[in-house]
Enzyme design. Structure first.
Site, short mmCIF file in Angstrom:
data_model
loop_
_atom_site.label_atom_id
_atom_site.label_comp_id
_atom_site.label_asym_id
_atom_site.label_seq_id
_atom_site.Cartn_x
_atom_site.Cartn_y
_atom_site.Cartn_z
N CYS A 127 56.58 -0.43 96.77
CA CYS A 127 55.92 0.25 96.09
C CYS A 127 54.56 -0.18 96.33
O CYS A 127 53.97 -0.36 97.51
CB CYS A 127 56.14 -0.15 94.59
SG CYS A 127 55.19 0.64 93.43
N ASP A 182 58.22 11.32 96.13
CA ASP A 182 57.32 10.45 95.89
C ASP A 182 55.79 10.65 95.72
O ASP A 182 55.06 11.02 96.89
CB ASP A 182 57.32 9.09 96.91
CG ASP A 182 56.62 7.94 96.61
OD1 ASP A 182 55.97 8.10 95.51
OD2 ASP A 182 56.80 6.71 97.14
N HIS A 214 60.72 7.43 94.55
CA HIS A 214 59.77 6.16 94.67
C HIS A 214 60.52 4.93 93.74
O HIS A 214 61.06 5.40 92.68
CB HIS A 214 58.55 6.47 94.13
CG HIS A 214 57.68 5.51 93.83
ND1 HIS A 214 57.00 4.76 94.98
CD2 HIS A 214 57.11 4.71 92.97
CE1 HIS A 214 56.06 3.90 94.68
NE2 HIS A 214 56.46 3.57 93.39
#
Length: 246
Positions: A127, A182, A214
């Site tokens: 991330c 994402d 994501h």
């Protein structure tokens, strides 16, 4: 858990290493936005089981020690949107300039540890941590041999300090595993990142994981995907096995 002094305070961090007490190649693992918690520790433990000494810093240490917000055992932002809101003040304490300074302290700590071998390190991030991995490879090129990022967020934006703009300084081999579902890393940004790395001559591989969300590596969240996660492990361990001296 250990403490790492920095110019801006003291970062709490998790350290995992093989049980033989000897030196092993160093890995710096950058957290996702939910922070240093049991699942990230288990990821570090898995890397340690593969023969690496792994440091996982709480990059939000300026805000407070981990966990910086209260987290449930299973994180579902759709059901608990306040978690993301509550993380905002902590995230704002980490600027790009602060991240670069911090990386030097983390790398210094690893270099000085008797639990690590000499030579450049591996970096992996998740991330927001993927951007930190890219930024670390670009600002400390002589110290990073391999860097990876998974379901990275905002890697190649229009911002003047976007991480992809450091491509020309990178000497490490890079790997990126992108999630195709994402919103924080859309196709145009993936293409921009790929273009910047290719034009800079950076050795790299960039793959889009079809059907992955994501956060797909994070088993304590609603975004987890087991197949994508195992693919991530295979790619990461292959990269480190080739690039980190044992």
């Amino acid at each position: 858990m250990i403490q790492i002094p920095t110019r801006d305070g003291t970062a709490d961090a998790y350290l995992a290493h093989p049980g033989d007490g000897g030196p092993h190649p160093a890995v710096l693992l950058y957290m996702d936005a939910f922070g240093l918690r049991p699942h990230l520790k288990s990821m570090a433990d898995r890397l340690a089981g593969e023969g690496y000494t792994v440091l996982v810093p709480n990059v939000f240490y300026r805000f407070g020690p981990a966990p910086v917000v209260e987290l449930p055992e299973f994180i579902d932002p759709a059901e608990r949107p306040e978690i993301i809101r509550n993380l905002g003040p902590a995230a704002r304490t980490l600027t790009p300039e602060g991240a670069v300074r911090d990386a030097a302290h983390y790398l210094d700590w690893l270099a000085a540890s008797p639990l690590t071998t000499d030579g450049p390190v591996g970096v992996t991030g998740y991330c927001m941590g993927a951007g930190l991995a890219l930024r670390t490879a670009g600002t400390h090129p002589e110290r990073v041999a391999a860097a990876a990022g998974f379901h990275g967020a905002y890697l190649a934006t229009d911002a003047p300090d976007s991480p992809h703009l450091l491509a020309g300084h990178i000497t490490a081999e890079l790997y990126f595993g992108h999630a195709d579902r994402d919103a924080t890393n859309p196709a145009d940004q993936i293409a921009r990142l790929e273009k910047s790395l290719t034009e800079a001559g950076v050795e790299h591989r960039s793959e889009v994981y079809e059907g992955a969300h994501h956060g797909f590596t994070q088993a304590d969240t609603a975004m987890y995907g087991s197949r994508a996660t195992e693919r991530h492990w295979a790619a990461l361990l292959d990269l480190f096995a080739r690039r980190l001296s044992r």
